[in-house]
Motif scaffolding. Structure first.
Motif, PDB file in Angstrom:
ATOM      1  N   ASN A  60       0.854  -1.192   0.000  1.00 14.16           N
ATOM      2  CA  ASN A  60       0.000   0.000   0.000  1.00 14.16           C
ATOM      3  C   ASN A  60       0.890   1.243   0.000  1.00 14.16           C
ATOM      4  OD1 ASN A  60      -2.444  -1.465   0.167  1.00 14.16           O
ATOM      5  ND2 ASN A  60      -2.163  -1.701   2.381  1.00 14.16           N
ATOM      6  N   ILE A  61       0.411   2.303  -0.646  1.00 10.11           N
ATOM      7  CA  ILE A  61       1.239   3.510  -0.811  1.00 10.11           C
ATOM      8  C   ILE A  61       0.457   4.736  -0.363  1.00 10.11           C
ATOM      9  CG2 ILE A  61       2.583   4.898  -2.453  1.00 10.11           C
ATOM     10  CD1 ILE A  61       2.414   2.455  -4.397  1.00 10.11           C
ATOM     11  N   LEU A  62       1.130   5.638   0.339  1.00  7.16           N
ATOM     12  CA  LEU A  62       0.570   6.964   0.635  1.00  7.16           C
ATOM     13  C   LEU A  62       1.360   7.994  -0.153  1.00  7.16           C
ATOM     14  CD1 LEU A  62      -0.200   7.120   4.466  1.00  7.16           C
ATOM     15  CD2 LEU A  62      -1.824   7.203   2.576  1.00  7.16           C
ATOM     16  N   SER A 180      -4.730  -3.839  -3.397  1.00  9.23           N
ATOM     17  CA  SER A 180      -3.733  -2.904  -2.880  1.00  9.23           C
ATOM     18  C   SER A 180      -4.320  -1.491  -2.959  1.00  9.23           C
ATOM     19  CB  SER A 180      -2.464  -3.004  -3.730  1.00  9.23           C
ATOM     20  OG  SER A 180      -1.554  -1.994  -3.394  1.00  9.23           O
ATOM     21  N   MET A 181      -3.865  -0.594  -2.086  1.00 10.57           N
ATOM     22  CA  MET A 181      -4.396   0.776  -2.064  1.00 10.57           C
ATOM     23  C   MET A 181      -3.303   1.821  -2.280  1.00 10.57           C
ATOM     24  SD  MET A 181      -7.161   0.879   1.036  1.00 10.57           S
ATOM     25  CE  MET A 181      -6.180  -0.055   2.202  1.00 10.57           C
ATOM     26  N   ILE A 182      -3.681   2.878  -2.991  1.00 13.09           N
ATOM     27  CA  ILE A 182      -2.838   4.075  -3.087  1.00 13.09           C
ATOM     28  C   ILE A 182      -3.665   5.225  -2.533  1.00 13.09           C
ATOM     29  CG2 ILE A 182      -1.647   5.694  -4.608  1.00 13.09           C
ATOM     30  CD1 ILE A 182      -1.267   3.449  -6.622  1.00 13.09           C
ATOM     31  N   GLY A 183      -3.242   5.803  -1.418  1.00 17.23           N
ATOM     32  CA  GLY A 183      -3.926   6.967  -0.843  1.00 17.23           C
ATOM     33  C   GLY A 183      -3.215   8.240  -1.276  1.00 17.23           C
ATOM     34  N   VAL A 184      -3.996   9.205  -1.782  1.00 20.82           N
ATOM     35  CA  VAL A 184      -3.429  10.471  -2.262  1.00 20.82           C
ATOM     36  C   VAL A 184      -3.994  11.600  -1.410  1.00 20.82           C
ATOM     37  CG1 VAL A 184      -3.158  12.011  -4.256  1.00 20.82           C
ATOM     38  CG2 VAL A 184      -3.323   9.540  -4.615  1.00 20.82           C
ATOM     39  N   SER A 185      -3.117  12.457  -0.865  1.00 18.27           N
ATOM     40  CA  SER A 185      -3.597  13.510   0.032  1.00 18.27           C
ATOM     41  C   SER A 185      -2.746  14.776  -0.049  1.00 18.27           C
ATOM     42  CB  SER A 185      -3.600  13.000   1.476  1.00 18.27           C
ATOM     43  OG  SER A 185      -3.987  14.023   2.366  1.00 18.27           O
ATOM     44  N   ASN A 186      -3.425  15.928   0.149  1.00 20.80           N
ATOM     45  CA  ASN A 186      -2.711  17.211   0.287  1.00 20.80           C
ATOM     46  C   ASN A 186      -2.312  17.453   1.739  1.00 20.80           C
ATOM     47  OD1 ASN A 186      -3.532  17.656  -2.375  1.00 20.80           O
ATOM     48  ND2 ASN A 186      -5.381  18.724  -1.747  1.00 20.80           N
ATOM     49  N   ASP A 187      -2.887  16.663   2.650  1.00 22.30           N
ATOM     50  CA  ASP A 187      -2.728  16.886   4.088  1.00 22.30           C
ATOM     51  C   ASP A 187      -1.695  15.930   4.668  1.00 22.30           C
ATOM     52  OD1 ASP A 187      -2.964  17.297   6.777  1.00 22.30           O
ATOM     53  OD2 ASP A 187      -5.104  16.866   6.913  1.00 22.30           O
ATOM     54  N   LEU A 188      -0.541  16.462   5.018  1.00 20.50           N
ATOM     55  CA  LEU A 188       0.550  15.628   5.539  1.00 20.50           C
ATOM     56  C   LEU A 188       0.236  15.055   6.921  1.00 20.50           C
ATOM     57  CD1 LEU A 188       3.525  17.922   4.496  1.00 20.50           C
ATOM     58  CD2 LEU A 188       3.049  15.684   3.550  1.00 20.50           C
ATOM     59  N   LYS A 189      -0.747  15.643   7.615  1.00 21.02           N
ATOM     60  CA  LYS A 189      -0.996  15.252   9.000  1.00 21.02           C
ATOM     61  C   LYS A 189      -2.209  14.340   9.176  1.00 21.02           C
ATOM     62  CE  LYS A 189       1.024  19.452  10.946  1.00 21.02           C
ATOM     63  NZ  LYS A 189       0.762  20.675  11.732  1.00 21.02           N
ATOM     64  N   PHE A 190      -2.897  13.996   8.087  1.00 23.27           N
ATOM     65  CA  PHE A 190      -4.158  13.289   8.269  1.00 23.27           C
ATOM     66  C   PHE A 190      -3.980  11.915   8.921  1.00 23.27           C
ATOM     67  CE2 PHE A 190      -3.310  10.732   4.538  1.00 23.27           C
ATOM     68  CZ  PHE A 190      -4.127   9.631   4.684  1.00 23.27           C
ATOM     69  N   THR A 191      -2.802  11.298   8.773  1.00 22.69           N
ATOM     70  CA  THR A 191      -2.589   9.957   9.354  1.00 22.69           C
ATOM     71  C   THR A 191      -2.547   9.993  10.881  1.00 22.69           C
ATOM     72  OG1 THR A 191      -0.196  10.210   9.100  1.00 22.69           O
ATOM     73  CG2 THR A 191      -1.363   9.028   7.357  1.00 22.69           C
ATOM     74  N   GLU A 192      -2.386  11.192  11.457  1.00 21.83           N
ATOM     75  CA  GLU A 192      -2.373  11.314  12.918  1.00 21.83           C
ATOM     76  C   GLU A 192      -3.698  10.850  13.531  1.00 21.83           C
ATOM     77  OE1 GLU A 192      -1.379  15.327  13.912  1.00 21.83           O
ATOM     78  OE2 GLU A 192       0.597  15.244  12.950  1.00 21.83           O
ATOM     79  N   PHE A 193      -4.782  10.935  12.731  1.00 22.19           N
ATOM     80  CA  PHE A 193      -6.106  10.581  13.240  1.00 22.19           C
ATOM     81  C   PHE A 193      -6.479   9.123  12.951  1.00 22.19           C
ATOM     82  CE2 PHE A 193      -6.043  15.090  12.039  1.00 22.19           C
ATOM     83  CZ  PHE A 193      -6.260  15.664  13.285  1.00 22.19           C
ATOM     84  N   LEU A 194      -5.561   8.391  12.318  1.00 20.12           N
ATOM     85  CA  LEU A 194      -5.860   7.007  11.956  1.00 20.12           C
ATOM     86  C   LEU A 194      -5.599   6.055  13.122  1.00 20.12           C
ATOM     87  CD1 LEU A 194      -4.231   6.713   8.398  1.00 20.12           C
ATOM     88  CD2 LEU A 194      -6.665   6.858   8.910  1.00 20.12           C
ATOM     89  N   GLY A 203       0.314   2.919   5.250  1.00 27.21           N
ATOM     90  CA  GLY A 203       1.536   3.653   4.890  1.00 27.21           C
ATOM     91  C   GLY A 203       2.756   2.769   4.784  1.00 27.21           C
ATOM     92  N   GLU A 204       2.621   1.615   4.116  1.00 30.40           N
ATOM     93  CA  GLU A 204       3.771   0.715   3.955  1.00 30.40           C
ATOM     94  C   GLU A 204       4.870   1.400   3.146  1.00 30.40           C
ATOM     95  OE1 GLU A 204       1.543  -3.635   4.049  1.00 30.40           O
ATOM     96  OE2 GLU A 204       1.600  -2.529   2.177  1.00 30.40           O
ATOM     97  N   GLU A 205       4.448   2.205   2.169  1.00 29.66           N
ATOM     98  CA  GLU A 205       5.391   3.013   1.370  1.00 29.66           C
ATOM     99  C   GLU A 205       4.850   4.436   1.297  1.00 29.66           C
ATOM    100  OE1 GLU A 205       8.186   1.968  -0.052  1.00 29.66           O
ATOM    101  OE2 GLU A 205       8.022  -0.222  -0.085  1.00 29.66           O
ATOM    102  N   GLU A 206       5.747   5.420   1.333  1.00 29.88           N
ATOM    103  CA  GLU A 206       5.318   6.822   1.219  1.00 29.88           C
ATOM    104  C   GLU A 206       6.115   7.517   0.126  1.00 29.88           C
ATOM    105  OE1 GLU A 206       5.510   8.811   4.986  1.00 29.88           O
ATOM    106  OE2 GLU A 206       3.845   7.643   5.835  1.00 29.88           O
ATOM    107  N   ILE A 207       5.419   8.324  -0.676  1.00 19.31           N
ATOM    108  CA  ILE A 207       6.081   9.094  -1.745  1.00 19.31           C
ATOM    109  C   ILE A 207       5.663  10.557  -1.604  1.00 19.31           C
ATOM    110  CG2 ILE A 207       6.370   9.394  -4.243  1.00 19.31           C
ATOM    111  CD1 ILE A 207       5.616   6.425  -4.580  1.00 19.31           C
TER     112      ILE A 207
END
Length: 411
Positions: A60-62, A180-194, A203-207
């Motif tokens: 999975n990719i963020l 498999s999932m690719i999550g696309v976001s403008n918000d760098l902090k959204f994973t804080e709420f996960l 977030g196995e991989e981040e680009i």
């Protein structure tokens, strides 16, 4: 008579020599065959997703980055190539794109995914577990690898991360298919709420997609302009000016493409054979007003009332107003339209949110021994903002409202 007049008008407009060859390439929905200045990110994506062509589950990719940095275009571009190569190799790879700004709940997402694979699931009415079961059933009917691109994934997370947890665990229930999932976001902090379990699996991989600079945006515009416009239509200064404006907006290529398109539309309406610098400057103003209108339209009622208070003070000669002065007028507005009055602290928070949206500019200033306060300056055109506010039927009665200005207020 009116129809005949319209017929004549349309005929006249159609007879005008168009300056566009293909306007669609300047829209955000267009995915180009090549993406300049994104080789590193595209290679990273391809390196992770290549395992799908071997029949394995890709990580999975963020994908993070500001608006207009090529995240969506790159994801869709790589996804399209993955499907194409999969066909050549006789490996079943499906890439599914979902815009989570539109499809923003667990039920809608699962129903949409199931429908994309031919399962007739209603958009409401079933238990969520049943929809998820149907989705797994339909994809597991054959050996395939599915990559789900969740664009604006943070909009989905705001309503709960259950669906991400379920999707990230789906492979344990599947016998033939893999997801498999690719999550696309403008918000760098959204994973804080996960949920930590979702965060680790998603977030196995981040680009990271960095902003473009003015030169890179110029290259993008040059490439698109060759397809979009007829030869010799753009004056020499048009593309550099679009790029310069967009570079100020944190390297937003989408903004630059909008500028280039709207400038051409303005020139075409005036029946001008060339797009000039003045058209770009006017396009910049038009896009800004349109952006403000869209943002203001979607504000909650309490935020609209707070903004209305700032405009009221501005119309009465107050330029830099404090949060206390805004609150004073806000209370009067609430009483006039019979709305609940929030605390001053909450209204100050609303002003901070309006500041983040670029509608006001809130500066913290020191008042010496009286402590610190925020001074609020309006950052948007008054007339168009007022017009949008009063389109809301709840605020309509405030059109002719005159606040009671207390003696403590200062010009």
């Amino acid at each position: 008579m009116q129809n005949k007049a319209l017929d004549g008008l349309f005929q006249e407009l159609l007879a005008t020599e168009p300056i566009f060859n293909n306007k669609e390439v300047l829209r955000p929905t267009y995915t180009p065959d090549t993406l300049v200045h994104r080789d590193e990110q595209i290679n990273s994506l391809a390196t992770i997703l290549v395992s799908a062509l071997r029949g394995d589950t890709p990580s999975n990719i963020l994908i993070y980055g500001k608006t207009g940095t090529g995240k969506t275009a790159a994801s869709r571009h790589v996804g399209r190539e993955l499907e194409r190569i999969g066909e050549q190799l006789n490996v079943q790879c499906s890439v599914v794109y979902v815009n989570c700004e539109v499809i923003d709940t667990q039920y809608r997402l699962l129903a949409n995914l199931a429908r994309q694979f031919g399962e007739d699931v209603p958009m409401t009415g079933w238990p969520t577990d049943q929809v998820f079961a149907k989705f797994k059933e339909v994809i597991d009917s054959k050996k395939q690898v599915i990559v789900v691109i969740l664009d604006e994934i943070d909009k989905l997370v705001k309503k709960g991360d259950d669906v991400l947890y379920n999707l990230s665990r789906a492979n344990s229930d599947l016998k033939q298919a893999k997801v498999s999932m690719i999550g696309v976001s403008n918000d760098l902090k959204f994973t804080e709420f996960l949920d930590p379990r979702v965060k680790s699996s998603l977030g196995e991989e981040e680009i990271i997609f960095p902003p473009y600079d003015a030169d890179q945006i110029s290259d993008i515009l040059m490439e698109r302009a060759e397809i979009a416009y007829k030869n010799g239509v753009l004056e020499e200064s048009v593309i550099p000016l679009c790029a310069a404006f967009a570079a100020q907006e944190h390297g937003d290529a989408r903004r630059a493409l909008d500028l280039l398109r709207v400038a051409g539309e303005l020139a075409e309406r005036e029946k001008k054979p060339h797009v000039q610098e003045e058209h770009v400057r006017r396009a910049q103003d038009k896009i800004e007003v349109d952006r403000v209108i869209e943002v203001v339209k979607t504000l909650p009622t309490q935020s609209k009332l707070a903004l209305c208070a700032v405009i009221n003070l501005r119309n009465n000669g107050y330029k830099n107003v404090t949060t206390g002065e805004v609150y004073n007028v806000y209370r009067q507005l609430c009483i006039n339209v019979d709305m609940d009055i929030l605390t001053q602290r909450r209204v100050t928070d609303l002003m901070s949110e309006l500041d983040m949206l670029g509608i006001v500019n809130a500066l913290v200033v020191s008042k010496g021994r009286y402590g610190r306060t925020k001074e609020i300056v309006l950052s948007v055109p008054v007339s168009s903002t007022q017009r949008v506010l009063f389109e809301d039927y709840r605020l309509k009665p405030l059109e002719d409202f005159k606040p009671v200005i207390t003696t403590q207020m200062h010009l």
